[in-house]
Design a protein around this motif. Structure first.
Motif, short mmCIF file in Angstrom:
data_model
loop_
_atom_site.label_atom_id
_atom_site.label_comp_id
_atom_site.label_asym_id
_atom_site.label_seq_id
_atom_site.Cartn_x
_atom_site.Cartn_y
_atom_site.Cartn_z
N GLN A 1 -19.45 35.07 -91.41
CA GLN A 1 -20.54 35.26 -90.46
C GLN A 1 -21.86 34.76 -91.05
O GLN A 1 -22.69 34.20 -90.34
CB GLN A 1 -20.65 36.74 -90.06
N GLY B 1 -20.08 44.50 -92.55
CA GLY B 1 -21.13 44.26 -91.58
C GLY B 1 -22.52 44.47 -92.15
O GLY B 1 -23.49 43.85 -91.70
N THR C 1 -25.97 44.19 -79.62
CA THR C 1 -25.45 44.96 -80.75
C THR C 1 -25.03 46.36 -80.34
O THR C 1 -25.52 46.92 -79.36
CB THR C 1 -26.52 45.05 -81.87
N VAL D 1 -24.18 41.26 -93.25
CA VAL D 1 -24.74 40.46 -92.16
C VAL D 1 -26.04 41.07 -91.64
O VAL D 1 -27.01 40.37 -91.38
CB VAL D 1 -23.71 40.31 -91.03
N LEU D 2 -26.06 42.39 -91.52
CA LEU D 2 -27.28 43.06 -91.06
C LEU D 2 -28.44 42.83 -92.02
O LEU D 2 -29.59 42.68 -91.59
CB LEU D 2 -27.03 44.56 -90.89
N GLU E 1 -24.96 48.34 -83.14
CA GLU E 1 -25.51 48.96 -84.35
C GLU E 1 -26.81 49.67 -83.98
O GLU E 1 -27.88 49.08 -83.92
CB GLU E 1 -25.78 47.89 -85.41
N LEU F 1 -16.32 42.98 -87.76
CA LEU F 1 -16.30 43.19 -89.21
C LEU F 1 -16.13 44.67 -89.54
O LEU F 1 -16.53 45.55 -88.78
CB LEU F 1 -17.62 42.70 -89.82
N THR G 1 -21.65 41.80 -85.77
CA THR G 1 -20.94 42.63 -86.74
C THR G 1 -19.74 43.36 -86.15
O THR G 1 -19.02 44.05 -86.87
CB THR G 1 -21.89 43.69 -87.34
N GLY H 1 -17.46 38.85 -93.63
CA GLY H 1 -18.91 38.88 -93.80
C GLY H 1 -19.45 37.56 -94.29
O GLY H 1 -20.52 37.10 -93.86
N GLN I 1 -19.58 36.47 -82.11
CA GLN I 1 -18.85 37.61 -82.66
C GLN I 1 -17.76 37.15 -83.63
O GLN I 1 -17.53 37.77 -84.67
CB GLN I 1 -18.24 38.41 -81.51
#
Length: 260
Positions: A161, A190, A211, A193-194, A213, A185, A182, A158, A102
């Motif tokens: 990461q 984020g 996650t 990164v995704l 997300e 962030l 993420t 970002g 993280q």
């Protein structure tokens, strides 16, 4: 980001198998006999309320946390937590499973390039020149070649990461473990990164992702695993679970998350 080639296992094998994994801190039980199988080349998303045991499960998979009992198998490297674990047995399992945290865990006193190259030299025995070449290749694929000589503090969250992902990929893992990559962030950052993670999934990298997300969990993962109170309460097709959860605890969690 350019395509990142991966080398998934032969179809039909199991990339990750966790059997009856248990972990407690004193009287506080964190994992209750958790069992999970992950097919090669697939993405498994772990969701659930805080304190469900998701991050602990991930950390137990590569023995950053020592389980109290149970078996872990990653790419044919098998560990029995009830027995003594030698460094010789642990090293190949950890090399097979790259970990992204993280909070990045980059070394602040080293340049971006050294952050990626040093583990290759220490773990894989590569020369500095070989390691730097691999590092620059990965930085270029992440769109960060111009950051090689900078220090992490000069990079955005970002970017840091993505550097951490490049560092993990440089060791040639067969499985990637992402622990809420993420959550530290801003939402806009984020997304960067995704997108990297979506590219990895499209290239066939086996991934297990803790996650929050929900869009990623529903639309990118192949298997959705819902955890609560230290156990798996529901798992299967992501869209089916998101639209028609069978467990009341899953329904409560999804309502809380989606109605924010």
């Amino acid at each position: 980001m350019q395509s990142i080639a991966t080398d998934p296992l032969t179809t039909g094998q199991t990339a990750v198998r966790v059997t009856n994994l248990a972990k407690a801190y004193g009287d506080h039980v964190v994992l209750r006999d958790v069992s999970l199988e992950v097919a090669p080349g697939t993405v498994t998303a772990l969701i659930g309320p805080s304190g469900a045991g998701k991050s602990t499960l991930l950390r137990c998979m590569n023995l950053l946390e020592r389980p109290d009992r149970g078996q872990i198998e990653i790419c044919s490297h098998r560990i029995d937590a009830s027995k003594a674990i030698s460094a010789k047995a642990l090293a190949p399992l950890r090399r097979s499973a790259g970990m992204v945290f993280q909070h990045f865990n980059l070394f602040p006193h080293m340049t971006v390039l050294r952050n990626i190259s040093l583990p290759q030299q220490r773990i894989l025995g590569r020369s500095r020149e070989e390691a730097d070449t691999k590092s620059m290749e990965l930085l270029a694929r992440m769109g960060l070649a111009d950051k090689a000589k900078q220090y992490p503090s000069r990079c955005s969250g970002g970017q840091q990461q993505r550097i951490a992902i490049a560092r993990a990929l440089a060791l040639g893992p067969e499985v990637m473990l992402f622990d809420e990559p993420t959550s530290a962030l801003d939402p806009e950052v984020g997304v960067e990164v995704l997108e990297v993670m979506k590219e990895l999934a499209a290239d066939g990298m086996t991934m297990i992702v803790v996650t929050h997300e929900m869009g990623f969990a529903e639309n990118v993962s192949d298997t959705l695993v819902v955890m609560a109170d230290g156990g798996i309460i529901e798992q299967g097709d992501p869209q089916r679970i998101m639209r028609d959860p069978q467990h009341e605890r899953t329904r409560r969690f999804l309502r809380a998350v989606l109605e924010r």
